[in-house]
Design an enzyme around this catalytic site. Structure first.
Site, PDB file in Angstrom:
ATOM      1  N   CYS A 139     -46.656   1.903  14.654  1.00 49.43           N
ATOM      2  CA  CYS A 139     -46.986   0.981  13.563  1.00 49.43           C
ATOM      3  C   CYS A 139     -48.502   0.841  13.416  1.00 49.43           C
ATOM      4  O   CYS A 139     -49.164   1.779  12.994  1.00 49.43           O
ATOM      5  CB  CYS A 139     -46.280  -0.367  13.762  1.00 49.43           C
ATOM      6  SG  CYS A 139     -46.242  -1.382  12.251  1.00 49.43           S
ATOM      7  N   HIS A 164     -40.637   1.158  14.777  1.00 49.34           N
ATOM      8  CA  HIS A 164     -40.746   0.493  16.084  1.00 49.34           C
ATOM      9  C   HIS A 164     -39.552   0.832  16.981  1.00 49.34           C
ATOM     10  O   HIS A 164     -38.538   0.131  16.947  1.00 49.34           O
ATOM     11  CB  HIS A 164     -40.778  -1.020  15.896  1.00 49.34           C
ATOM     12  CG  HIS A 164     -42.064  -1.571  15.394  1.00 49.34           C
ATOM     13  ND1 HIS A 164     -43.135  -1.845  16.228  1.00 49.34           N
ATOM     14  CD2 HIS A 164     -42.454  -1.903  14.143  1.00 49.34           C
ATOM     15  CE1 HIS A 164     -44.129  -2.344  15.498  1.00 49.34           C
ATOM     16  NE2 HIS A 164     -43.749  -2.380  14.239  1.00 49.34           N
ATOM     17  N   GLU A 191     -39.426   0.217  20.032  1.00 50.48           N
ATOM     18  CA  GLU A 191     -39.381  -0.836  21.056  1.00 50.48           C
ATOM     19  C   GLU A 191     -38.750  -2.134  20.560  1.00 50.48           C
ATOM     20  O   GLU A 191     -38.362  -2.990  21.364  1.00 50.48           O
ATOM     21  CB  GLU A 191     -40.800  -1.109  21.593  1.00 50.48           C
ATOM     22  CG  GLU A 191     -41.672  -2.020  20.744  1.00 50.48           C
ATOM     23  CD  GLU A 191     -42.267  -1.365  19.496  1.00 50.48           C
ATOM     24  OE1 GLU A 191     -43.140  -1.988  18.882  1.00 50.48           O
ATOM     25  OE2 GLU A 191     -41.842  -0.243  19.125  1.00 50.48           O
TER      26      GLU A 191
END
Length: 237
Positions: free
Chosen positions: A101, A188, A190
């Site tokens: 990002c 993302h 994560e």
């Protein structure tokens, strides 16, 4: 290099909002949780670069992850200027860097591309990207992948040395690679759904209602976060 030997330095570029910190801790914590699911032998070191904390030497880690942030790659904050300089240092040593990002946008911005607020507006929730190239590290091979996203900025021009790895109608440069040492993903891997949902709720006043509604509804869709995590580990080896 085996997974046991691999040491990843996480350059943490944000502090979570206090209402989210107790449950989700930090972006660095999210990345450690993610990678432990696909490569449990990896060692980690965390550097809160937002507070000016960096490795003593570039060789302190084998590879570096640059996390997301509420800031923009083109902002003039002192810590971002310092991080830009550090990226140039890492690049001069051809140290492996992976940006997610904000990190993805900053790598492109520093290394010859351009990031700005996208004309496409906010992207939130689960989004899919079409894979445009299949370098050796992209195992298993996938025609597309889905990840949680949360961004308004986009890489609108890649560095001349970059290769587009993935694209989508919303985000043209969804992933890119520079030779064997730079990799960026706009999505993302994560993030988890609960965090994404709460982040959207917190930004309800700045995200258009129809975009927010669509993003919330998309949270029922599956993501390929573990595949992307494995790709990143493969790239770093």
């Amino acid at each position: 290099m085996t997974e046991k030997q691999l040491k990843i330095g996480i350059l943490d570029c944000d502090t979570l909002h206090e209402t989210l910190r107790k449950q989700y801790v930090s972006y660095a914590h999210m990345f450690q949780t993610l990678f432990m699911q696909v490569a449990p032998s990896i060692d980690f070191a965390v550097y809160p670069v937002i507070d000016g904390i960096y490795p003593e030497t570039v060789d302190e880690c084998d590879a570096y992850i640059i996390t997301g942030s509420k800031s923009s790659a083109y902002d003039n904050d002192d810590w971002i200027a310092e991080l830009r300089n550090y990226i140039r240092t890492l690049a001069s040593h051809r140290k492996k860097m992976v940006g997610i990002c904000f990190g993805h946008q900053l790598l492109a911005h520093v290394l010859g591309g351009r990031t700005k607020k996208s004309d496409n507006g906010w992207g939130v929730g689960v989004m899919s990207s079409e894979v445009m190239a299949n370098p050796d590290w992209m195992q298993p091979v996938m025609p597309s992948y889905s990840l949680l996203v949360s961004h308004k900025d986009q890489v609108v021009q890649l560095p001349s040395s970059a290769t587009v790895i993935a694209t989508s109608p919303y985000c043209e440069n969804a992933a890119f690679q520079i030779e064997d040492y730079v990799l960026g993903f706009q999505g993302h891997p994560e993030f988890i759904r609960g965090y994404s949902r709460q982040l959207m709720e917190m930004r309800r006043e700045i995200i258009p209602a129809e975009v927010l509604e669509k993003g919330m509804a998309s949270l029922t869709e599956s993501t390929d976060h573990l595949v992307v995590a494995k790709w990143i580990v493969n790239f770093m080896k």
